[in-house]
Design an enzyme around this catalytic site. Structure first.
Site, mmCIF file in Angstrom:
data_model
loop_
_atom_site.group_PDB
_atom_site.id
_atom_site.type_symbol
_atom_site.label_atom_id
_atom_site.label_comp_id
_atom_site.label_asym_id
_atom_site.label_seq_id
_atom_site.Cartn_x
_atom_site.Cartn_y
_atom_site.Cartn_z
ATOM 1 N N ASP A 1 1.013 -1.301 0.143
ATOM 2 C CA ASP A 1 0.017 0.083 -0.087
ATOM 3 C C ASP A 1 1.047 1.242 -0.041
ATOM 4 O O ASP A 1 1.454 1.519 0.803
ATOM 5 C CB ASP A 1 -0.841 -0.107 1.119
ATOM 6 N N GLN B 1 0.939 6.408 1.268
ATOM 7 C CA GLN B 1 1.708 7.336 1.970
ATOM 8 C C GLN B 1 3.177 7.601 1.580
ATOM 9 O O GLN B 1 3.780 8.268 2.197
ATOM 10 C CB GLN B 1 1.585 7.173 3.650
ATOM 11 N N LYS C 1 -2.757 12.045 -3.276
ATOM 12 C CA LYS C 1 -1.870 12.115 -2.304
ATOM 13 C C LYS C 1 -0.360 12.609 -2.626
ATOM 14 O O LYS C 1 0.522 12.784 -2.004
ATOM 15 C CB LYS C 1 -1.635 10.792 -1.372
ATOM 16 N N CYS D 1 -8.528 5.997 10.352
ATOM 17 C CA CYS D 1 -8.695 4.950 9.291
ATOM 18 C C CYS D 1 -7.823 3.747 10.060
ATOM 19 O O CYS D 1 -7.566 2.744 9.140
ATOM 20 C CB CYS D 1 -8.637 4.910 8.003
HETATM 21 N N1 PLP Z 1 -3.827 3.342 2.695
HETATM 22 C C1 PLP Z 1 -3.257 4.412 3.334
HETATM 23 C C2 PLP Z 1 -1.936 3.896 3.972
HETATM 24 C C3 PLP Z 1 -3.635 5.715 3.273
HETATM 25 O O1 PLP Z 1 -3.101 6.698 3.951
HETATM 26 C C4 PLP Z 1 -4.779 6.058 2.752
HETATM 27 C C5 PLP Z 1 -5.643 7.041 2.810
HETATM 28 O O2 PLP Z 1 -5.401 7.793 3.643
HETATM 29 C C6 PLP Z 1 -5.627 4.744 1.907
HETATM 30 C C7 PLP Z 1 -4.768 3.639 2.093
HETATM 31 C C8 PLP Z 1 -6.908 4.965 1.284
HETATM 32 O O3 PLP Z 1 -6.521 5.869 0.065
HETATM 33 P P1 PLP Z 1 -7.828 6.461 -0.786
HETATM 34 O O4 PLP Z 1 -8.952 6.808 0.265
HETATM 35 O O5 PLP Z 1 -7.435 7.555 -1.675
HETATM 36 O O6 PLP Z 1 -8.344 5.105 -1.606
#
Ligand code: PLP
Length: 431
Positions: free
Chosen positions: A225, A228, A251, A389
């Site tokens: 993932d 960040q 981001k 989250c």
């Molecule tokens: N993964 C990480 C580590 C994140 O920080 C985020 C969003 O803050 C996401 C996944 C989800 O990203 P998105 O809402 O742009 O799909």
């Protein structure tokens, strides 16, 4: 952190002439970059905006805003389907971004770049296509205790559908993954490892090369993932040797509603489509459908064309500045801010990994994070408060929520000073 992992260029504590000169240079550079972001010149409550919520979404430079605007004013048409000029121009602009992304993350082929809505959709795609077609009861998926809900819930849904089970890599008090525990979890029944490159709550940069190496010894594919990481540290997918890499455009200074799933061609090729519809087929009849080749097999329906154009502009922007300069500046901000924030009485920083990006989360004894967030907001300082989250991670650290400041290329030490002074004021007020 082992040799060969990403090597963060930590700032030293010396203040010799060359350091001062380099600080002045960086200061001038950052002032220059700031001019590119119109929103940074707005005020809230009569004070200039200080935007420290970059982990949630970054602000957009004019070049991105104008690229979308230009697209809608001069090009707008649907892609891949028309022979008329505008449709061809739209297709060229859309596909040009695919190539820019390929170069940016150093993928081998353009068809390894799948456009999706964002990190969340990218992970769901892998879960429902790769996972659902292969996993069965008794199989295991390894994630970690510091994952964003986007890298937890899609796997939980998959486990409900297939009977597979989740295994969780624990996180140390400093906010680092327990690599020994990870190795112990890796077994022949492990079918996938899905780990965040950088934690959105702690800022920890995970030793993903080590994680991938161990997984590959058992032929287990790894999804990273990259939400960040993508705008803050290099993400060279060939060097990392990850099998999937997911990130969101918003981001990395691009528009919302678009993101990328990178996958190794040989894996993507074998995976069934995630959604059915236009563009993902090569022929359809009521007797059956044959699917389009990569990457279109995974891009059903009209995509976010304007978003892709904006994302292409964002990649151009980042490339022109250079990730090295950004890393250097954000690391310098991180060291500066960490030292000042850590000295505030009754304040505890959550996440002290040795390798971090510019993210600082904290709690203050006796004051709810939302109260601090509201107070800072009235000083025109935007931070995020809540569980970010990452509810399981909050539970791990025994806190309901944290305050999080996250840096981007346009933040300054002067803004950090404002933040720190406002935290001291909040402390006085709520004491
Ligand atoms: N993964 C990480 C580590 C994140 O920080 C985020 C969003 O803050 C996401 C996944 C989800 O990203 P998105 O809402 O742009 O799909």
């Amino acid at each position: 952190m082992k040799m060969g992992e990403f090597n963060m260029n930590k700032q030293g504590g010396t203040s010799d002439a060359s350091t001062v000169e380099s600080e002045i240079k960086t200061h001038l550079l950052v002032q220059h970059w700031r001019k590119d972001f119109p929103i940074l010149h707005t005020s809230l409550y009569g004070k200039p905006l200080v935007y420290f919520d970059n982990a949630a979404t970054t602000q957009k430079p004019s070049i991105v805003i104008e690229a979308e605007n230009h697209y809608y004013r001069h090009i707008n048409a649907n892609v891949h389907r028309g022979i008329h000029t505008l449709s061809q121009q739209a297709t060229e602009a859309f596909e040009a971004t695919r190539n820019k992304i390929r170069q940016f993350i150093n993928a081998r082929y353009e068809h390894e770049i799948i456009f999706v809505r964002g990190t969340t959709e990218a992970i769901n795609l892998v879960a429902q296509s790769f996972g659902r077609s292969r996993f069965k009861a008794g199989d295991e998926i390894i994630i970690s205790a510091m994952e964003h809900h986007s890298n937890i819930v899609p796997w939980q849904i998959l486990c409900q559908q297939t009977g597979a089970a989740l295994r969780i890599v624990p996180v140390s008090d400093d906010g680092e993954l327990d690599i020994n525990a990870y190795q112990a979890l890796l077994k022949p029944k492990t079918k996938l490892v899905a780990i965040t490159h950088v934690s959105n709550t702690l800022g920890s940069i995970n030793p993903v090369k080590t994680i991938i190496k161990h997984a590959h010894e058992l032929h287990v594919p790894v999804l990273l993932d990259g939400a960040q990481a993508i705008a803050h540290i290099p993400a060279d997918v060939q060097d990392l040797d990850c099998d999937f890499y997911a990130f969101s455009s918003h981001k990395l200074y691009g528009p919302t509603g678009i993101g990328v799933l990178y996958g190794k061609a040989e894996l993507l090729d074998e995976m069934p489509p995630y959604q059915g519809g236009g563009d993902m087929i090569s022929s359809v009849s009521f007797e059956g459908t044959t699917y389009n080749k990569l990457p279109y097999k995974f891009e059903a329906g009209t995509p976010n064309i304007a978003g892709a154009v904006g994302l292409g502009a964002a990649v151009d922007y980042l490339t022109a500045i250079g990730l090295d300069a950004i890393v250097k500046h954000e690391q310098s901000l991180l060291s500066y801010a960490t030292e000042l924030i850590a000295n505030i009485p009754e304040l505890r920083i959550i996440g002290n990994a040795t390798q971090k990006t510019g993210i600082i989360s904290w709690v203050m004894a006796g004051v709810h994070p939302h109260d601090i967030g509201t107070f800072l907001d009235r000083q025109a300082i935007a931070v995020r408060t809540g569980h970010h989250c990452t509810m399981p991670l909050m539970e791990r650290f025994g806190v309901p929520a944290t305050v999080r400041a996250s840096f981007a290329l346009y933040n300054t030490k002067n803004e950090v000073d404002k933040l720190v002074s406002a935290i001291y004021q909040a402390r006085e007020l709520f004491k």
